[in-house]
Enzyme design. Structure first.
Site, mmCIF file in Angstrom:
data_model
loop_
_atom_site.group_PDB
_atom_site.id
_atom_site.type_symbol
_atom_site.label_atom_id
_atom_site.label_comp_id
_atom_site.label_asym_id
_atom_site.label_seq_id
_atom_site.Cartn_x
_atom_site.Cartn_y
_atom_site.Cartn_z
ATOM 1 N N ASP A 1 38.269 -9.635 34.549
ATOM 2 C CA ASP A 1 38.506 -11.080 34.519
ATOM 3 C C ASP A 1 39.252 -11.481 35.781
ATOM 4 O O ASP A 1 40.169 -10.775 36.216
ATOM 5 C CB ASP A 1 39.335 -11.466 33.293
ATOM 6 C CG ASP A 1 38.895 -12.790 32.693
ATOM 7 O OD1 ASP A 1 38.250 -13.575 33.413
ATOM 8 O OD2 ASP A 1 39.189 -13.033 31.508
ATOM 9 N N GLU B 1 48.554 -19.283 28.536
ATOM 10 C CA GLU B 1 48.702 -20.367 27.553
ATOM 11 C C GLU B 1 49.506 -19.894 26.344
ATOM 12 O O GLU B 1 50.359 -20.626 25.821
ATOM 13 C CB GLU B 1 47.317 -20.864 27.129
ATOM 14 C CG GLU B 1 46.574 -21.610 28.230
ATOM 15 C CD GLU B 1 45.119 -21.871 27.895
ATOM 16 O OE1 GLU B 1 44.699 -21.507 26.759
ATOM 17 O OE2 GLU B 1 44.398 -22.422 28.738
ATOM 18 N N ASP C 1 43.134 -5.974 77.222
ATOM 19 C CA ASP C 1 42.685 -6.137 75.837
ATOM 20 C C ASP C 1 43.461 -5.285 74.849
ATOM 21 O O ASP C 1 43.251 -5.388 73.635
ATOM 22 C CB ASP C 1 41.201 -5.746 75.735
ATOM 23 C CG ASP C 1 41.020 -4.234 75.786
ATOM 24 O OD1 ASP C 1 40.448 -3.656 74.848
ATOM 25 O OD2 ASP C 1 41.504 -3.613 76.762
ATOM 26 N N HIS D 1 37.086 -18.141 41.563
ATOM 27 C CA HIS D 1 37.803 -18.079 40.293
ATOM 28 C C HIS D 1 37.427 -16.861 39.458
ATOM 29 O O HIS D 1 38.012 -16.643 38.396
ATOM 30 C CB HIS D 1 37.550 -19.356 39.489
ATOM 31 C CG HIS D 1 38.135 -20.573 40.130
ATOM 32 N ND1 HIS D 1 39.385 -21.057 39.817
ATOM 33 C CD2 HIS D 1 37.651 -21.393 41.104
ATOM 34 C CE1 HIS D 1 39.639 -22.129 40.549
ATOM 35 N NE2 HIS D 1 38.604 -22.350 41.348
ATOM 36 N N GLY E 1 40.993 -25.275 33.133
ATOM 37 C CA GLY E 1 42.226 -25.525 33.880
ATOM 38 C C GLY E 1 42.012 -26.115 35.254
ATOM 39 O O GLY E 1 42.926 -26.683 35.844
ATOM 40 N N ARG F 1 25.644 -19.424 26.013
ATOM 41 C CA ARG F 1 24.371 -18.856 26.470
ATOM 42 C C ARG F 1 23.766 -17.885 25.455
ATOM 43 O O ARG F 1 23.213 -16.853 25.822
ATOM 44 C CB ARG F 1 24.561 -18.152 27.815
ATOM 45 C CG ARG F 1 25.200 -19.009 28.891
ATOM 46 C CD ARG F 1 25.339 -18.260 30.199
ATOM 47 N NE ARG F 1 24.063 -18.073 30.843
ATOM 48 C CZ ARG F 1 23.699 -16.957 31.492
ATOM 49 N NH1 ARG F 1 24.527 -15.936 31.528
ATOM 50 N NH2 ARG F 1 22.530 -16.865 32.067
ATOM 51 N N ARG G 1 35.277 -16.651 25.203
ATOM 52 C CA ARG G 1 33.906 -17.130 25.273
ATOM 53 C C ARG G 1 32.990 -15.938 25.034
ATOM 54 O O ARG G 1 33.331 -14.803 25.374
ATOM 55 C CB ARG G 1 33.673 -17.735 26.664
ATOM 56 C CG ARG G 1 32.341 -18.406 26.864
ATOM 57 C CD ARG G 1 32.337 -19.136 28.219
ATOM 58 N NE ARG G 1 32.598 -18.227 29.325
ATOM 59 C CZ ARG G 1 31.675 -17.464 29.894
ATOM 60 N NH1 ARG G 1 30.430 -17.451 29.441
ATOM 61 N NH2 ARG G 1 31.987 -16.689 30.921
#
Length: 731
Positions: free
Chosen positions: A371, A379, A678, A164, A30, A310, A272
């Site tokens: 995630d 989607e 301050d 991400h 994406g 992988r 995946r």
């Protein structure tokens, strides 16, 4: 003209090699879609690795020129760099730690050195492309060092960074041996973006605890620069998926699939191959569902796609073997000659096939262990044009914070997933459509294009804020202006706070006594007959008396309760009462008793609850609890609550530095006023002074003061220059 340069590990186009040679193909994902609109503007460009190792200089030169026409700038890496930077440090340290699989981390020093070297290569390429007015947007965990490197090379350039994947809790992140370097690298950005507020919170916790960065909510102060940390949930190209769902190729494939699975409910799972995706737990939950719900046998199929990734790496190879065995076991245990409970496919599919599957799936099962966002869930929602279908979503996915109408599950709890499957498969149509309609409204509004635009607009806002802030910093030009006004004045008022202004903070409040340099500096200022020097402090009058005995400047103690002019006795403000002290003091002592390091300081007409020595995050937490508990007392007794710098103070509402300042102004006229402080208490002074007064806040630009200084030592430097101006005038 300024431009935007996008920098990511991968370009939106990849170079692939087959028996016919090299070819260019669009990259999946994406990010390429989301950034396409930004990349398309003006002279904007994109820097990244093209996905393959090419050693031949001629081939590199050829592809560089071909990609240049598309405003893409390739960074070529050799096999050792790919292995150490990407496969090594990025995916053997950052990926497992950031996804809470710390036992999979491999802290290899050589991989770290390669990671540093490749980030440096990205920097070198950016410096060939970028100008000082450009905006650089850096993406993801492979380039955590790059913002800091870029900040050193181009101090004024606008830098955004977006992560991400999740950002882990401070306790997990601190396991990384190079945590300090990674944090300092990220803090080179002006704006740090994450998918969720949890990620923002975790990053701020790491920055403040591990490298001592000061923060005010989501604003971090780094080398006098403000860095903002904010959530920007990433969306998808919703229209693309909606349009694909209507495409002829997809509708034909939907018809085929429905015929193949006639009479079946389809539960779709797409991932995946990765240990963070919760695939094993999902299969175990489905097996439990089948064992407890025989009525669904031959009526439901788990259509599971696992995209290779992988699988030469031992952890991934072991995971693949586990999946294969578990699928075989479930199909052998529950299957029949005309039905396999799990339709399992271990390969990638084109987007048209995936879209067709989204359209036939009655349930989409998305249960990652952790995630950053998870776009599969969005989607699926975008493709459901008839507003049917049920989404089961892990609470550990960033998308769960937005898609609250999904069935939210704990991915570690297979019984929870089993129950969710049963609920989803039996959900009434009205409930199903209500949920889906609500999720679609969100998915079609907060698209990936919206995400990109929002981030870039916010980055521009922040640069404008920083520009304004920089204009208010007491730099060379403002300092010269102040000194000129000081020289030209015939009557001056110098209002100086004590702690954090004239001296630095000490953990022990009684150890912040004046040093010899400060005495000499104040004496030089006081010696100028044009100056009226006032130290205006929250300190006890007895403390100021001990520190400044017989000095020829005015003292204001306890925010205005006590005042002392040179050569006179201390004067107490009239009309104040202490009737509230016993009751309120008991409450504050109770809070101190359960907060190690906290203590209560009693002043003449106020009480201060100090937490300078308290554990970093516990102090503010207890302080906020105490403030909530004190609100009723402040209303009942007419008291004022002050949330100061590591202190909570309660006092008579009739007393504050502003009122004390007005008393000073009432009796005198000045054509130059300097006020430096301050703390929150100094804001009262700034607010009552004339607009042309030179008001300066120390340590932060967020103030009613006209100007600010970064640190306490800068105050002394400025006062020395004013004293020098006085000395010169009297010579």
């Amino acid at each position: 003209m300024s431009k935007t340069i996008i920098v990511s590990n991968r370009l939106p186009i990849k170079i692939t090699e087959d028996e016919n040679g090299y070819t260019l193909q669009p990259s999946e994902g994406g990010l390429a879609t989301g950034l396409a609109s930004i990349h398309a503007k003006g002279d904007n460009s994109w820097i990244g690795w093209p996905g393959i190792s090419i050693d031949d200089p001629q081939q590199r030169s050829y592809f560089t020129s071909v990609l240049k026409e598309k405003r893409l700038v390739p960074l070529f890496l050799n096999e050792d760099e790919i292995k150490g930077f990407y496969e090594g440090f990025s995916n053997e340290v950052l990926w497992p730690i950031f996804h809470y699989f710390s036992n999979y981390a491999n802290y290899n020093l050589q991989n770290w050195e390669t990671y540093v070297r490749v980030n440096q290569k990205f920097l070198d390429l950016i410096l060939r492309e970028a100008g000082p007015d450009d905006t650089i947007w850096i993406h993801d965990y492979q380039l955590l060092l790059l913002p800091g490197m870029l900040r050193k090379a181009l101090p004024d350039v606008s830098i955004g960074f977006f992560q991400h994947i999740p950002f882990p809790s401070q306790e997990l992140f601190r396991l990384i041996p190079w945590r300090k370097e990674l944090l300092e690298g990220m803090l080179g950005a002006d704006l740090l973006g994450f998918h969720t507020f949890d990620d923002v919170r975790h990053f701020i916790s790491s920055a403040t605890r591990l490298i001592g960065t000061n923060n005010n909510a989501n604003r971090l102060e780094v080398d006098g620069r403000v860095v903002f940390v904010e959530p920007f949930p990433m969306g998808i190209d919703s229209k693309r998926f909606a349009d694909l769902s209507r495409a002829e190729a997809v509708t034909n494939r939907v018809t085929e699939l429905r015929a193949n699975f006639s009479g079946q409910k389809i539960v779709l799972s797409i991932d995946r191959l990765d240990y963070s995706k919760g695939i094993i737990q999902r299969l175990e939950a489905f097996e439990l569902f089948l064992s407890e719900n025989p009525a669904f046998h031959k009526k439901v199929t788990l259509y599971m796609i696992v995209v290779p990734s992988r699988d030469t790496v031992p952890h991934y190879r072991d995971l693949k073997d586990q999946i294969d065995r578990l699928v075989g076991h479930i199909n052998a245990q529950y299957g029949a000659y005309d039905w396999y409970p799990v339709a399992y496919f271990y390969h990638g599919y084109p987007i048209t096939e995936i879209t067709a599957l989204y359209n036939i799936a009655d349930v989409c099962l998305v249960t990652p262990m952790r995630d950053g966002m998870n776009l599969v869930s969005k989607e699926y929602v975008a493709c459901r044009k008839d507003e049917t279908g049920v989404l089961i979503l892990s609470e550990m996915a960033g998308a769960a914070k937005e898609l609250i109408d999904a069935i939210i599950v704990n991915p570690n709890n297979i019984h929870d997933i089993r129950d969710a499957l049963l609920t989803a498969l039996n959900m009434p149509m009205a409930d199903m459509k209500k949920r889906m309609k609500s999720m679609q409204a969100l998915v079609f509004k907060f698209t990936v294009q919206h995400w990109a635009t929002l981030f870039m607009n916010r980055l521009q806002e922040i640069k404008n804020v920083q520009s304004t802030t920089k204009a208010r910093l007491v730099g060379t030009s403002i300092e010269e202006h102040i000194i000129t006004q000081y020289r030209n004045a015939s009557s001056r008022l110098l209002l100086l706070d004590y702690d954090g202004t004239l001296v630095g903070f000490q953990d022990d409040i009684d150890k912040a006594s004046p040093d010899e340099e400060l005495y000499q500096l104040l004496d030089r200022l006081e010696a100028d007959i044009l100056n009226h020097l006032v130290i205006i402090s929250g300190r006890k009058h007895s403390t100021l008396e001990k520190w400044f005995p017989g000095r020829n400047y005015s003292l204001v103690a306890e925010h205005g309760v006590w005042t002392k002019e040179p050569g006179t006795e201390w004067r107490l403000k009239s009309g104040l009462s202490n009737s509230w002290k016993e009751e309120v003091g008991a409450l504050m002592e109770a809070f101190a008793d359960r907060t190690p390091g906290a203590f209560v300081e009693e002043k003449s007409f106020s009480l201060a609850w100090h937490y300078r020595k308290v554990q970093r995050d516990l102090g503010p937490l207890r302080a906020h609890e105490l403030i909530d508990s004190l609100r009723d007392y402040s209303a009942a007794y007419g008291l004022q609550l002050l949330d100061g710098d590591k202190v909570v103070e309660i006092r008579s509402a009739e007393v504050n530095k502003g009122r004390a300042t007005l008393d000073i102004l009432h009796d005198n006229r000045y054509d130059f006023i300097l006020s430096v402080g301050d703390d929150r208490t100094d804001e009262d002074t700034f607010q009552v002074l004339p607009p042309d007064a030179c008001t300066i806040k120390v340590g932060t630009e967020v103030s009613a003061a006209r100007f600010y200084l970064k640190q306490q030592r800068d105050v002394r430097a400025l006062l020395r220059k004013l004293a020098d101006a006085s000395d010169t005038a009297t010579q």
